[in-house]
Design a protein around this motif. Sequence first.
Motif, PDB file in Angstrom:
ATOM      1  N   HIS A  43       6.855  -1.794  -6.040  1.00  0.00           N
ATOM      2  CA  HIS A  43       6.033  -0.635  -6.378  1.00  0.00           C
ATOM      3  C   HIS A  43       4.889  -0.440  -5.386  1.00  0.00           C
ATOM      4  O   HIS A  43       4.423  -1.375  -4.745  1.00  0.00           O
ATOM      5  CB  HIS A  43       5.476  -0.767  -7.797  1.00  0.00           C
ATOM      6  CG  HIS A  43       4.575  -1.955  -8.019  1.00  0.00           C
ATOM      7  ND1 HIS A  43       3.211  -1.894  -7.876  1.00  0.00           N
ATOM      8  CD2 HIS A  43       4.863  -3.237  -8.375  1.00  0.00           C
ATOM      9  CE1 HIS A  43       2.687  -3.067  -8.143  1.00  0.00           C
ATOM     10  NE2 HIS A  43       3.665  -3.912  -8.444  1.00  0.00           N
ATOM     11  N   HIS A  44       4.469   0.828  -5.261  1.00  0.00           N
ATOM     12  CA  HIS A  44       3.372   1.221  -4.388  1.00  0.00           C
ATOM     13  C   HIS A  44       3.608   0.774  -2.945  1.00  0.00           C
ATOM     14  O   HIS A  44       2.710   0.238  -2.281  1.00  0.00           O
ATOM     15  CB  HIS A  44       2.037   0.664  -4.907  1.00  0.00           C
ATOM     16  CG  HIS A  44       1.628   1.255  -6.220  1.00  0.00           C
ATOM     17  ND1 HIS A  44       2.012   0.692  -7.422  1.00  0.00           N
ATOM     18  CD2 HIS A  44       0.888   2.363  -6.524  1.00  0.00           C
ATOM     19  CE1 HIS A  44       1.510   1.419  -8.411  1.00  0.00           C
ATOM     20  NE2 HIS A  44       0.836   2.452  -7.895  1.00  0.00           N
ATOM     21  N   ASN A  45       4.811   1.000  -2.451  1.00  0.00           N
ATOM     22  CA  ASN A  45       5.171   0.610  -1.089  1.00  0.00           C
ATOM     23  C   ASN A  45       5.565   1.831  -0.260  1.00  0.00           C
ATOM     24  O   ASN A  45       5.926   2.883  -0.796  1.00  0.00           O
ATOM     25  CB  ASN A  45       6.341  -0.385  -1.106  1.00  0.00           C
ATOM     26  CG  ASN A  45       6.008  -1.651  -1.847  1.00  0.00           C
ATOM     27  OD1 ASN A  45       5.089  -2.378  -1.472  1.00  0.00           O
ATOM     28  ND2 ASN A  45       6.745  -1.934  -2.914  1.00  0.00           N
ATOM     29  N   SER A 105       4.487  -5.302  -3.454  1.00  0.00           N
ATOM     30  CA  SER A 105       3.615  -4.176  -3.768  1.00  0.00           C
ATOM     31  C   SER A 105       2.620  -3.894  -2.646  1.00  0.00           C
ATOM     32  O   SER A 105       2.245  -4.789  -1.883  1.00  0.00           O
ATOM     33  CB  SER A 105       2.853  -4.454  -5.071  1.00  0.00           C
ATOM     34  OG  SER A 105       2.035  -5.613  -4.948  1.00  0.00           O
ATOM     35  N   ASN A 111       6.702   4.531  -5.176  1.00  0.00           N
ATOM     36  CA  ASN A 111       6.887   4.224  -3.758  1.00  0.00           C
ATOM     37  C   ASN A 111       7.023   5.522  -2.978  1.00  0.00           C
ATOM     38  O   ASN A 111       7.331   6.573  -3.544  1.00  0.00           O
ATOM     39  CB  ASN A 111       8.130   3.356  -3.555  1.00  0.00           C
ATOM     40  CG  ASN A 111       8.057   2.056  -4.328  1.00  0.00           C
ATOM     41  OD1 ASN A 111       7.273   1.177  -4.006  1.00  0.00           O
ATOM     42  ND2 ASN A 111       8.876   1.939  -5.363  1.00  0.00           N
TER      43      ASN A 111
END
Length: 421
Positions: free
Chosen positions: A375-377, A354, A410
């Motif tokens: 996630h959130h990459n 992440s 992402n």
Amino acid sequence: SLLISDASRADTAANAVSHPPLRRNPPASQRALATGPAYFVDAQNGNDAGKGSKDAPWKSLRHAVDQVKAGDTVYLRGGAYYENVTIRLVGSKDAPITFRSFPGEQAILDGALREFLETPAEVWELPPGTPAGEYRSKRRYANLRHVVGSFGDSMIGLQSYYHLQDLRATGEFAEPNAQKTDVKPLYCGPGLWYDRKTGYLHARLAHTSLPGMDNYRGEQDPRKLPLVVAPFGSVPLRLDGAEQVRFQDLIIRGGGYDTVVLDQASDIEFDNVTVWCGTYGLRATGAQRLKFYRSALHGSIAPWTTRFESGLNTYPGRTQRDITRLNTHALLVTAANPEFSVYHNPFNDDWEISYSEFTEGSDGLYLGGVGMRFHHNLVYNMHDDGIYLSPMFQRHKVFGGGATLHLYQNYFGRCLTMLAF
């Protein structure tokens, strides 16, 4: 913002004599000192005969690894540690073992040959009979197989040539009939060639002239700029059966074929760790409970490199030679344990990746396992697949169900294909 490449190049261009960087190291962390037992390592001023205290630090990380135990924190003072380190330590959930940079300083785990970075003017020469623009190492480096490199001031990758004729070539375009016959010598940009018979390294940093590309226009004399030159077998960090180990605020570079290897490791955390990948960035087999957070895997694909030479199959047809195939093929590889292996179990399981960056690869991540959350990459600038879902396999009945992979929130950019499987 995760998108730092285009916006941040202007303020670093003046400092790089090779090419403006695509990525930067994060600033030195100001993370406060932790509580509990602490040891200190200083590659420049330390002594492994010392106590490992702040006033009498050890010199090598390898020595520190042999001294610490559960609950200890190892602080690395700023600078480069030219080592290949294997960690087999076992901490505990309440007392993990931590390796991190000292607050306000930046430690670099580096598997490269240090002289090419520190004293470039002393390591290259122009021997008689060498073509113009080609340099050779002054001494032999025996038993390396190949070398993998990058510019030290920008961390943009160098080509690893398989044949001297391609390093010396003037043409940058393959012949139209290349699918039927072997290609003529082909120059693919600044690079290195390792002579396996003599042990000498050859370098050529000639400019490129590819239409519409961000061509190389930097320094052509390797004596005037630092290079990261890593042996093919260099692995700066290997976790071999390690448990409950954390890495914080570190830079890792100088990997050859692999840069970071996790083999049957569990409860491993990377927090604010930047990895400059060799051919592969992180390779994991049987790794459980991995947390990769606020970190980065940056590949070595140069702006003047095309998908043509960076792909796994460099040229169509199986009879033609390889030219350059050692630039980053994939940033992260999750290997499935084969049936015939002693360690068929455990599988890669229970990962969270992440708030991290994955950039400049032929492929991005080969992401697959039993349970994973991604996630959130940022996945950015891949010649082929952003994420390749492989290997996926059915979870054994004792685990209570099938494999699960969650991908959400992402950002994908400049990838040929976002998802493949």
